[in-house]
Design a protein around this motif. Structure first.
Motif, mmCIF file in Angstrom:
data_model
loop_
_atom_site.group_PDB
_atom_site.id
_atom_site.type_symbol
_atom_site.label_atom_id
_atom_site.label_comp_id
_atom_site.label_asym_id
_atom_site.label_seq_id
_atom_site.Cartn_x
_atom_site.Cartn_y
_atom_site.Cartn_z
ATOM 1 N N MET A 133 0.710 -1.214 0.074
ATOM 2 C CA MET A 133 0.094 -0.054 0.015
ATOM 3 C C MET A 133 1.034 1.181 -0.037
ATOM 4 O O MET A 133 1.804 1.226 0.642
ATOM 5 C CB MET A 133 -0.863 0.071 1.265
ATOM 6 C CG MET A 133 -1.745 -1.243 1.445
ATOM 7 S SD MET A 133 -2.800 -1.715 -0.013
ATOM 8 C CE MET A 133 -3.854 -0.455 0.093
ATOM 9 N N ASP A 134 0.619 2.317 -0.899
ATOM 10 C CA ASP A 134 1.427 3.456 -0.977
ATOM 11 C C ASP A 134 1.121 4.433 0.307
ATOM 12 O O ASP A 134 -0.220 4.851 0.216
ATOM 13 C CB ASP A 134 1.131 4.119 -2.076
ATOM 14 C CG ASP A 134 1.947 5.291 -2.372
ATOM 15 O OD1 ASP A 134 3.374 5.215 -2.261
ATOM 16 O OD2 ASP A 134 1.699 6.503 -2.533
ATOM 17 N N GLY A 135 1.674 3.990 1.445
ATOM 18 C CA GLY A 135 1.331 4.790 2.717
ATOM 19 C C GLY A 135 1.878 4.017 3.857
ATOM 20 O O GLY A 135 2.515 3.108 3.782
ATOM 21 N N GLY A 136 1.150 4.418 4.904
ATOM 22 C CA GLY A 136 1.554 3.727 6.361
ATOM 23 C C GLY A 136 0.713 3.055 6.840
ATOM 24 O O GLY A 136 -0.203 2.245 6.229
ATOM 25 N N ILE A 137 0.806 2.869 8.272
ATOM 26 C CA ILE A 137 -0.200 1.802 8.897
ATOM 27 C C ILE A 137 -1.753 2.294 8.705
ATOM 28 O O ILE A 137 -2.478 1.209 8.459
ATOM 29 C CB ILE A 137 -0.150 2.112 10.550
ATOM 30 C CG1 ILE A 137 1.237 1.420 10.861
ATOM 31 C CG2 ILE A 137 -1.209 1.425 11.301
ATOM 32 C CD1 ILE A 137 1.607 0.040 10.684
ATOM 33 N N GLY A 138 -2.152 3.380 8.507
ATOM 34 C CA GLY A 138 -3.414 3.607 7.965
ATOM 35 C C GLY A 138 -3.898 3.016 6.949
ATOM 36 O O GLY A 138 -4.849 2.145 6.905
ATOM 37 N N GLN A 139 -3.251 3.013 5.853
ATOM 38 C CA GLN A 139 -3.569 2.494 4.607
ATOM 39 C C GLN A 139 -3.634 0.760 4.717
ATOM 40 O O GLN A 139 -4.167 0.077 4.163
ATOM 41 C CB GLN A 139 -2.480 2.619 3.620
ATOM 42 C CG GLN A 139 -2.734 4.172 3.032
ATOM 43 C CD GLN A 139 -2.161 5.213 3.765
ATOM 44 O OE1 GLN A 139 -1.540 5.195 4.837
ATOM 45 N NE2 GLN A 139 -2.260 6.711 3.223
ATOM 46 N N VAL A 140 -2.495 0.472 5.503
ATOM 47 C CA VAL A 140 -2.352 -1.154 5.929
ATOM 48 C C VAL A 140 -3.581 -1.718 6.783
ATOM 49 O O VAL A 140 -4.181 -2.558 6.061
ATOM 50 C CB VAL A 140 -1.297 -1.577 6.754
ATOM 51 C CG1 VAL A 140 -1.141 -2.744 7.031
ATOM 52 C CG2 VAL A 140 0.258 -1.309 6.076
ATOM 53 N N HIS A 141 -4.262 -0.818 7.282
ATOM 54 C CA HIS A 141 -5.277 -1.156 8.286
ATOM 55 C C HIS A 141 -6.416 -1.406 7.426
ATOM 56 O O HIS A 141 -7.468 -2.247 7.395
ATOM 57 C CB HIS A 141 -5.718 -0.345 9.237
ATOM 58 C CG HIS A 141 -4.838 -0.452 10.528
ATOM 59 N ND1 HIS A 141 -4.571 0.538 11.476
ATOM 60 C CD2 HIS A 141 -3.836 -1.492 10.962
ATOM 61 C CE1 HIS A 141 -3.667 -0.054 12.298
ATOM 62 N NE2 HIS A 141 -3.248 -1.086 12.080
ATOM 63 N N SER A 142 -6.601 -0.349 6.277
ATOM 64 C CA SER A 142 -7.527 -0.455 5.371
ATOM 65 C C SER A 142 -7.676 -1.478 4.573
ATOM 66 O O SER A 142 -8.787 -2.473 4.394
ATOM 67 C CB SER A 142 -7.448 0.762 4.465
ATOM 68 O OG SER A 142 -7.873 2.106 5.092
#
Length: 615
Positions: free
Chosen positions: A477-486
């Motif tokens: 995911m292009d991003g961090g933990i927030g994108q991973v959780h999504s």
């Protein structure tokens, strides 16, 4: 249970196509036969044990099917279609991941268009190519369209109430839809374009002289932006001509085909000869199991290449004699166009063939070196990724990872889209790339948008929708933990367990780490993975943002000017005709806008203030 001996007895003696299948019913080989009974029997006699490849094939045959035909030619055509359909393991297969663009002139239309295509058909249209530089093709189509003011739209019939597009209003089209140009006059323009694409010197000199005159005039008027654009257009057209090969055939057009077999790869080198001169070289990689016969390799390439990707030239030169040359000639010939396949023994054609053979011998020396270097790099990346994967509690046994990466692109939540790119090892699998328009989100919410995309993608996988069946080993995911959780939330809803990692960035917008709830791996400690992940992140970002820009620009051209108070369709067209683009209107001074006939001072003030506020 299928009884091979009993079914061999039932085979007819007519021509036809046979399909060998494995124990799961999967087609593993397709072949044609002049006599089905004699040919299929051979596999279960001494012929089937003559090479390691045939031994492996025969050991996996659980059953066979056949389709009888009335002629050998009918069998050959059917064989090509079935190989394309089933992609059997033991046939020699031309890989379809490297296609090149052509320029097509849609001659079936009363007012033909220039179109970029990667598929050549025998449909009466004119095809020029293939070209190795897709960007030069795009620029050249745009240039020729602009010079000759050709029709861009797909419409083929123009009723009385047909509404003209913007190209007419900005003087980029002659307006056949409004009856402004006759078929005969338009046809003369198309003939000029054909002469240019055929590389005729007189036609090219005429166009270059016109462009250079316009460029000098623009420069004298201090319009350096226009002059630079004309200079780039001239260079693009010259570049296209330098690399051009022409598919419209003449007696001097031929292809030279040389099989390249090394200990690690199976390829075919194709040398197009146009106007009596070698004009390039393309390498086509082949998938083949076990031993490789040069004759089988060449025959398979000819059948697949000239039925899927290109029209055959008048002559095909080979460095070997093949068994079915006459049959293949008949297969490739169409109406008045005859194809001759042969091995020249003397003269100019033999000299050209010898030149191609010499080049191929040099090429073979480097093929394995490149493959070994690539394998070593993939192995090194895999070893480092294994450490990261293990740290997150996963165990992936595949020799190379299949990675899917996702990114969201929008402008303040408008025209929100997502891009999905796929890598297997170092290779980008572009045929598996996918684009998504965000449907459920209003405004800039990347987390909810990503969840929607992951749900849609993997619901389709569970439904075995075409193009979505293959699951990845890793999701990035292009991003961090927030994108991973999504992404994890979406996978949990679908009861799927796939490793998800976020590509977290530093303050300079470069990938610094791979993260999820269990790990945070600083990629500077893994330089080779840092480079690999960085390439993937750049590719998914490019893919998503290009899709967003395409959507946004289409809407902008049609609507942004009409958002200005007092500007409707008529005044929009006046502005575009004078300034040629929305960007031109945006960069215009208040005085320029006020001086334009049809635009009032209040209109000009509104336009100027509008773009001032959004710049």
């Amino acid at each position: 249970m299928f009884d091979i001996k009993e079914n061999l007895k039932k085979l007819p003696t007519c021509p036809g196509v046979y399909m060998h299948k494995d124990s799961l019913g999967k087609v593993i080989y397709v072949g044609k036969a002049k006599n089905l009974k004699n040919r299929v029997r051979q596999y279960f006699q001494s012929y089937g044990q003559s090479t390691a490849k045939l031994k492996a094939l025969v050991s996996n045959i659980a059953e066979f099917e056949y389709i009888s035909c009335t002629t050998e030619m009918e069998a050959l055509i059917l064989e090509c279609n079935l190989i394309k359909k089933y992609q059997p393991k033991y046939n020699v297969l031309l890989r379809d991941d490297k296609t090149y663009p052509y320029i097509m002139i849609s001659m079936e239309e009363d007012f033909p268009r220039l179109v970029k295509t990667r598929l050549v058909r025998k449909d009466g249209n004119r095809y020029f190519g293939p070209y190795s530089d897709a960007n030069a093709v795009n620029q050249s189509i745009e240039l020729l369209n602009s010079i000759f003011k050709l029709k861009r739209c797909k419409a083929v019939a123009f009723p009385k109430d047909f509404r003209a597009c913007l190209n007419l209003h900005i003087d980029e089209c002659q307006g056949p839809c409004q009856g402004n140009v006759s078929k005969e006059e338009y046809g003369r323009k198309i003939n000029e374009v054909i002469d240019i694409l055929n590389g005729k010197k007189q036609a090219l000199d005429k166009v270059f002289a016109k462009l250079e005159e316009e460029m000098l005039k623009a420069s004298e008027n201090l319009d350096f932006e226009k002059a630079a654009k004309l200079r780039d257009n001239i260079n693009s057209l010259k570049e296209l001509q330098e690399h051009q090969t022409v598919t419209i055939l003449s007696a001097r057009d031929m292809d030279i085909i040389i099989p390249l077999i090394t200990s690690r790869s199976v390829s075919v080198a194709l040398f197009p000869v146009r106007d009596g001169k070698l004009s390039g070289r393309e390498i086509y990689h082949m998938d083949s199991e076990g031993d490789n016969d040069r004759v089988e390799l060449v025959e398979s390439f000819i059948k697949q290449y000239y039925t899927q990707w290109a029209l055959p030239p008048s002559e095909i030169l080979l460095d070997i004699d093949i068994y079915n040359s006459r049959e293949l000639e008949e297969f490739l010939s169409d109406g008045g166009h005859q194809v001759n396949i042969h091995k020249p023994l003397r003269g100019d054609k033999k000299a050209l063939l010898d030149l191609a053979i010499k080049d191929s011998l040099e090429l073979i020396k480097t093929l394995d070196e490149k493959i070994i270097a690539k394998e070593e790099k993939e192995k090194a990346i895999k070893e480092k990724l294994d450490i990261i994967v293990s740290a997150a509690g996963y165990d992936i046994c595949d020799s190379r990872y299949r990675v899917e990466a996702y990114d969201i692109s929008n402008t303040n939540g408008v025209d929100s889209v997502a891009g999905m790119v796929v890598f297997e090892g170092l290779k980008a699998v572009k045929k598996d790339y996918r684009r998504f328009k965000i449907k459920s989100v209003s405004g800039p919410d990347d987390y909810v948008s990503l969840k929607e995309v992951i749900l849609r993608r993997f619901k389709r996988a569970k439904e075995e929708s075409a193009g979505f069946e293959t699951y990845p080993d890793i999701i990035l995911m292009d991003g961090g933990i927030g994108q991973v959780h999504s992404a994890m939330s979406a996978l949990k809803e679908l009861d799927l367990d796939i490793m998800v990692l976020g590509m977290a960035k530093d303050d300079h917008h470069r990938t610094r780490a791979l993260v999820n709830d269990d790990i945070e791996i600083n990629l500077k400690d893994y330089p080779i993975v840092y480079s690999y992940i960085g390439n993937i992140q750049e590719e998914v970002h490019r893919f998503a943002i290009s899709y967003h820009h395409n959507l946004h620009n289409k809407k902008s051209i049609n609507s942004i000017l009409e958002e200005i108070d007092g500007i409707g369709e008529a005044k929009r067209n006046i502005l575009l005709k004078h300034f040629h683009s929305v960007e031109g209107v945006k960069n215009a001074s208040l005085e320029e806008l006020e001086s334009l006939e049809g635009i009032s001072k209040s209109n000009a003030q509104n336009i100027f203030e509008f773009f001032k506020n959004i710049s």
